[in-house]
Design a protein around this motif. Structure first.
Motif, PDB file in Angstrom:
ATOM      1  N   ALA A   1     -21.647  -0.222 -58.234  1.00 50.63           N
ATOM      2  CA  ALA A   1     -22.879  -0.261 -57.463  1.00 50.63           C
ATOM      3  C   ALA A   1     -22.603  -0.016 -55.987  1.00 50.63           C
ATOM      4  CB  ALA A   1     -23.560  -1.609 -57.652  1.00 50.63           C
ATOM      5  N   VAL A   2     -23.536   0.650 -55.319  1.00 55.40           N
ATOM      6  CA  VAL A   2     -23.444   0.832 -53.883  1.00 55.40           C
ATOM      7  C   VAL A   2     -23.615  -0.530 -53.225  1.00 55.40           C
ATOM      8  CG1 VAL A   2     -24.473   1.947 -51.875  1.00 55.40           C
ATOM      9  CG2 VAL A   2     -24.394   3.162 -54.067  1.00 55.40           C
ATOM     10  N   SER A   3     -22.688  -0.915 -52.352  1.00 55.71           N
ATOM     11  CA  SER A   3     -22.717  -2.260 -51.779  1.00 55.71           C
ATOM     12  C   SER A   3     -23.869  -2.446 -50.804  1.00 55.71           C
ATOM     13  CB  SER A   3     -21.389  -2.560 -51.081  1.00 55.71           C
ATOM     14  OG  SER A   3     -21.138  -1.604 -50.072  1.00 55.71           O
ATOM     15  N   GLN A   4     -24.148  -1.432 -49.990  1.00 55.81           N
ATOM     16  CA  GLN A   4     -25.251  -1.520 -49.046  1.00 55.81           C
ATOM     17  C   GLN A   4     -25.852  -0.142 -48.870  1.00 55.81           C
ATOM     18  OE1 GLN A   4     -24.202  -2.962 -45.158  1.00 55.81           O
ATOM     19  NE2 GLN A   4     -26.319  -3.098 -44.458  1.00 55.81           N
ATOM     20  N   ILE A   5     -27.159  -0.040 -49.094  1.00 57.82           N
ATOM     21  CA  ILE A   5     -27.838   1.246 -48.974  1.00 57.82           C
ATOM     22  C   ILE A   5     -28.307   1.424 -47.541  1.00 57.82           C
ATOM     23  CG2 ILE A   5     -29.828   2.604 -49.727  1.00 57.82           C
ATOM     24  CD1 ILE A   5     -29.631   1.096 -52.432  1.00 57.82           C
ATOM     25  N   ASN A   6     -27.929   2.536 -46.939  1.00 52.05           N
ATOM     26  CA  ASN A   6     -28.381   2.858 -45.588  1.00 52.05           C
ATOM     27  C   ASN A   6     -28.570   4.362 -45.492  1.00 52.05           C
ATOM     28  OD1 ASN A   6     -25.798   4.117 -44.830  1.00 52.05           O
ATOM     29  ND2 ASN A   6     -24.994   2.027 -44.820  1.00 52.05           N
ATOM     30  N   GLU A   7     -28.924   4.849 -44.316  1.00 59.57           N
ATOM     31  CA  GLU A   7     -29.277   6.256 -44.161  1.00 59.57           C
ATOM     32  C   GLU A   7     -28.116   7.195 -44.473  1.00 59.57           C
ATOM     33  OE1 GLU A   7     -28.523   6.691 -39.332  1.00 59.57           O
ATOM     34  OE2 GLU A   7     -30.560   6.805 -40.163  1.00 59.57           O
TER      35      GLU A   7
ATOM     36  N   GLU B   1     -23.207  17.332 -53.029  1.00 61.84           N
ATOM     37  CA  GLU B   1     -22.705  15.985 -53.292  1.00 61.84           C
ATOM     38  C   GLU B   1     -22.587  15.143 -52.011  1.00 61.84           C
ATOM     39  OE1 GLU B   1     -21.687  14.392 -56.214  1.00 61.84           O
ATOM     40  OE2 GLU B   1     -22.587  16.017 -57.362  1.00 61.84           O
ATOM     41  N   SER B   2     -22.524  15.801 -50.856  1.00 61.97           N
ATOM     42  CA  SER B   2     -22.392  15.065 -49.594  1.00 61.97           C
ATOM     43  C   SER B   2     -23.751  14.762 -48.951  1.00 61.97           C
ATOM     44  CB  SER B   2     -21.532  15.854 -48.600  1.00 61.97           C
ATOM     45  OG  SER B   2     -22.168  17.068 -48.242  1.00 61.97           O
ATOM     46  N   LEU B   3     -24.841  15.176 -49.588  1.00 65.48           N
ATOM     47  CA  LEU B   3     -26.179  14.983 -49.036  1.00 65.48           C
ATOM     48  C   LEU B   3     -26.495  13.496 -48.895  1.00 65.48           C
ATOM     49  CD1 LEU B   3     -28.905  16.358 -48.207  1.00 65.48           C
ATOM     50  CD2 LEU B   3     -29.618  16.025 -50.590  1.00 65.48           C
ATOM     51  N   THR B   4     -26.901  13.074 -47.702  1.00 67.72           N
ATOM     52  CA  THR B   4     -27.250  11.678 -47.460  1.00 67.72           C
ATOM     53  C   THR B   4     -28.771  11.500 -47.490  1.00 67.72           C
ATOM     54  OG1 THR B   4     -27.125  12.111 -45.071  1.00 67.72           O
ATOM     55  CG2 THR B   4     -25.176  11.160 -46.140  1.00 67.72           C
ATOM     56  N   ILE B   5     -29.209  10.250 -47.671  1.00 62.46           N
ATOM     57  CA  ILE B   5     -30.632  10.034 -47.906  1.00 62.46           C
ATOM     58  C   ILE B   5     -31.485  10.250 -46.655  1.00 62.46           C
ATOM     59  CG2 ILE B   5     -30.246   8.519 -49.869  1.00 62.46           C
ATOM     60  CD1 ILE B   5     -30.856   6.145 -48.124  1.00 62.46           C
TER      61      ILE B   5
ATOM     62  N   ASN C   1     -39.873   9.604 -44.551  1.00 63.20           N
ATOM     63  CA  ASN C   1     -39.446   8.457 -43.764  1.00 63.20           C
ATOM     64  C   ASN C   1     -38.226   7.806 -44.409  1.00 63.20           C
ATOM     65  OD1 ASN C   1     -39.647   5.360 -43.141  1.00 63.20           O
ATOM     66  ND2 ASN C   1     -40.781   6.385 -41.506  1.00 63.20           N
ATOM     67  N   THR C   2     -37.108   7.816 -43.698  1.00 62.95           N
ATOM     68  CA  THR C   2     -35.861   7.306 -44.265  1.00 62.95           C
ATOM     69  C   THR C   2     -35.939   5.818 -44.572  1.00 62.95           C
ATOM     70  OG1 THR C   2     -34.556   9.007 -43.142  1.00 62.95           O
ATOM     71  CG2 THR C   2     -33.379   7.051 -43.882  1.00 62.95           C
TER      72      THR C   2
ATOM     73  N   VAL D   1     -37.603   1.478 -50.851  1.00 63.15           N
ATOM     74  CA  VAL D   1     -37.809   1.724 -52.282  1.00 63.15           C
ATOM     75  C   VAL D   1     -36.523   1.467 -53.060  1.00 63.15           C
ATOM     76  CG1 VAL D   1     -38.173   3.556 -53.988  1.00 63.15           C
ATOM     77  CG2 VAL D   1     -39.751   3.319 -52.057  1.00 63.15           C
ATOM     78  N   LEU D   2     -35.401   1.989 -52.559  1.00 62.20           N
ATOM     79  CA  LEU D   2     -34.123   1.830 -53.252  1.00 62.20           C
ATOM     80  C   LEU D   2     -33.699   0.366 -53.294  1.00 62.20           C
ATOM     81  CD1 LEU D   2     -32.287   4.938 -51.787  1.00 62.20           C
ATOM     82  CD2 LEU D   2     -33.225   4.700 -54.100  1.00 62.20           C
ATOM     83  N   ASN D   3     -33.943  -0.358 -52.218  1.00 58.34           N
ATOM     84  CA  ASN D   3     -33.612  -1.792 -52.211  1.00 58.34           C
ATOM     85  C   ASN D   3     -34.483  -2.555 -53.195  1.00 58.34           C
ATOM     86  OD1 ASN D   3     -31.483  -1.766 -50.368  1.00 58.34           O
ATOM     87  ND2 ASN D   3     -32.837  -1.955 -48.595  1.00 58.34           N
ATOM     88  N   TYR D   4     -35.739  -2.175 -53.309  1.00 54.61           N
ATOM     89  CA  TYR D   4     -36.612  -2.805 -54.309  1.00 54.61           C
ATOM     90  C   TYR D   4     -36.042  -2.590 -55.705  1.00 54.61           C
ATOM     91  CZ  TYR D   4     -40.604  -3.572 -57.383  1.00 54.61           C
ATOM     92  OH  TYR D   4     -41.410  -4.005 -58.413  1.00 54.61           O
ATOM     93  N   MET D   5     -35.660  -1.368 -55.998  1.00 55.16           N
ATOM     94  CA  MET D   5     -35.099  -1.061 -57.314  1.00 55.16           C
ATOM     95  C   MET D   5     -33.811  -1.841 -57.552  1.00 55.16           C
ATOM     96  SD  MET D   5     -35.691   3.052 -57.620  1.00 55.16           S
ATOM     97  CE  MET D   5     -37.331   3.756 -57.889  1.00 55.16           C
ATOM     98  N   THR D   6     -33.019  -1.988 -56.506  1.00 53.53           N
ATOM     99  CA  THR D   6     -31.762  -2.725 -56.617  1.00 53.53           C
ATOM    100  C   THR D   6     -31.999  -4.207 -56.882  1.00 53.53           C
ATOM    101  OG1 THR D   6     -30.656  -1.186 -55.107  1.00 53.53           O
ATOM    102  CG2 THR D   6     -29.634  -3.332 -55.402  1.00 53.53           C
TER     103      THR D   6
END
Length: 310
Positions: free
Chosen positions: A19-25, A54-58, A72-73, A79-84
């Motif tokens: 799992a990604v430890s922390q989602i950010n931009e 593959e290197s594309l960031t959110i 809007n980033t 949204v991703l944090n909600y899913m997490t």
């Protein structure tokens, strides 16, 4: 038949990514897509079916959303944090294994559920993308999350691309699924609403006009409200649901005049309507954060709630 669902993975295996430890931009789309917590639906979070770097960031997902703007980033991260953080099932299959076996294209479908209050009314939000991609990360997930935060139950539809017919078939199947599983999902089916932007708005309008029976399902009650953003759809019937419309004045894809004429036609036959156009704004603005349309979703919710209360 029991509820068919694909839940968020809680177990890890040797061939799963961590799992990604922390989602950010700066988190990459690839890490989100392959995150073990999104095992059953990661491929639907972003429109990646045409390929991506593959290197594309959110914070640069606009390259995946050519028909959309004002992405809007922070909304994406929310949204991703909600899913997490959501530990119940969030993604549901709308077709049975038998149906998907008979038609493999139906594999690429499903409903994301953003749960509100128990037995509150529900909405289905359909993102646009010109029927070539489904821009949910910008045009249905954020809407569904916001609706759930206001207490409504909200679903975001992952539908088949390739044309309006199959997309409307999937929306029809989604409506049927929710009605058949309303008790288990804990949603109220009275006066539900269908939302959409661009191609998704066209889908919502067609189902509002012609019902599930016109798109491969039994006849289920029609929506109480249709919420449409920026589409050139002009078809209507004399028994359409109440309809809310918003569009930018500078939209080069969906003319605000076309939308206004349709609203006037609905009004002329006694259908409750509301029309908003926003200055200096083009196509695909989603929630419109930071634009002249910011806050439109509150107007739309009030319009829907008025239909519920009547």
């Amino acid at each position: 038949m029991g509820l068919l669902l694909s839940g968020c993975a809680s177990q890890t295996t040797d061939n799963q990514t961590t799992a990604v430890s922390q989602i950010n931009e700066k988190t990459t789309v690839s890490k989100i897509v392959h995150d073990e917590r999104f095992e059953s639906y990661g491929q639907f979070i972003f429109p990646i079916e045409r390929g991506y770097d593959e290197s594309l960031t959110i914070n640069h997902i606009d390259s995946l959303l050519p028909y959309h703007s004002h992405i809007n980033t922070q909304t994406t991260i929310d949204v991703l944090n909600y899913m997490t953080d959501y530990h119940d099932s969030i993604f549901y299959d709308i077709y049975t294994d038998e149906e998907k076996s008979a038609n493999p294209s139906k594999e690429n479908t499903g409903l994301f559920f953003f749960k509100g209050e128990k037995n509150a009314p529900f909405a289905i939000i359909n993102a646009g993308g010109g029927f070539s991609y489904v821009g949910s990360i910008h045009e249905s997930f954020p809407h569904a999350l916001y609706l759930s935060q206001q207490g409504y139950n909200a679903f975001a539809l992952q539908y088949r691309t390739g044309g309006g017919d199959v997309a409307c078939e999937d929306l029809s199947a989604a409506i049927a699924f929710i009605f058949e599983h309303a008790d288990e999902l804990e949603v109220n089916t009275d006066n539900y609403s269908l939302w959409g932007g661009s191609a998704g708005a066209r889908m919502a309008a067609y189902l509002g006009s012609y019902g599930t029976e016109s798109f491969g399902q039994d006849a289920y009650p029609r929506a109480g409200s249709i919420i449409m953003q920026y589409t050139g759809h002009s078809d209507y019937t004399t028994h359409d649901p109440a309809t809310y419309v918003c569009v930018g004045e500078n939209d080069g894809i969906a003319s605000w005049q076309t939308m206004q004429r349709r609203i006037q036609n609905l009004k002329n036959v006694g259908i409750d309507t509301e029309f908003h156009r926003y200055p200096s704004l083009g196509h695909g603005f989603g929630l419109g954060i930071g634009t002249s349309a910011e806050g439109w979703i509150d107007d739309a919710i009030a319009f829907w709630q008025k239909q519920i209360d009547e």
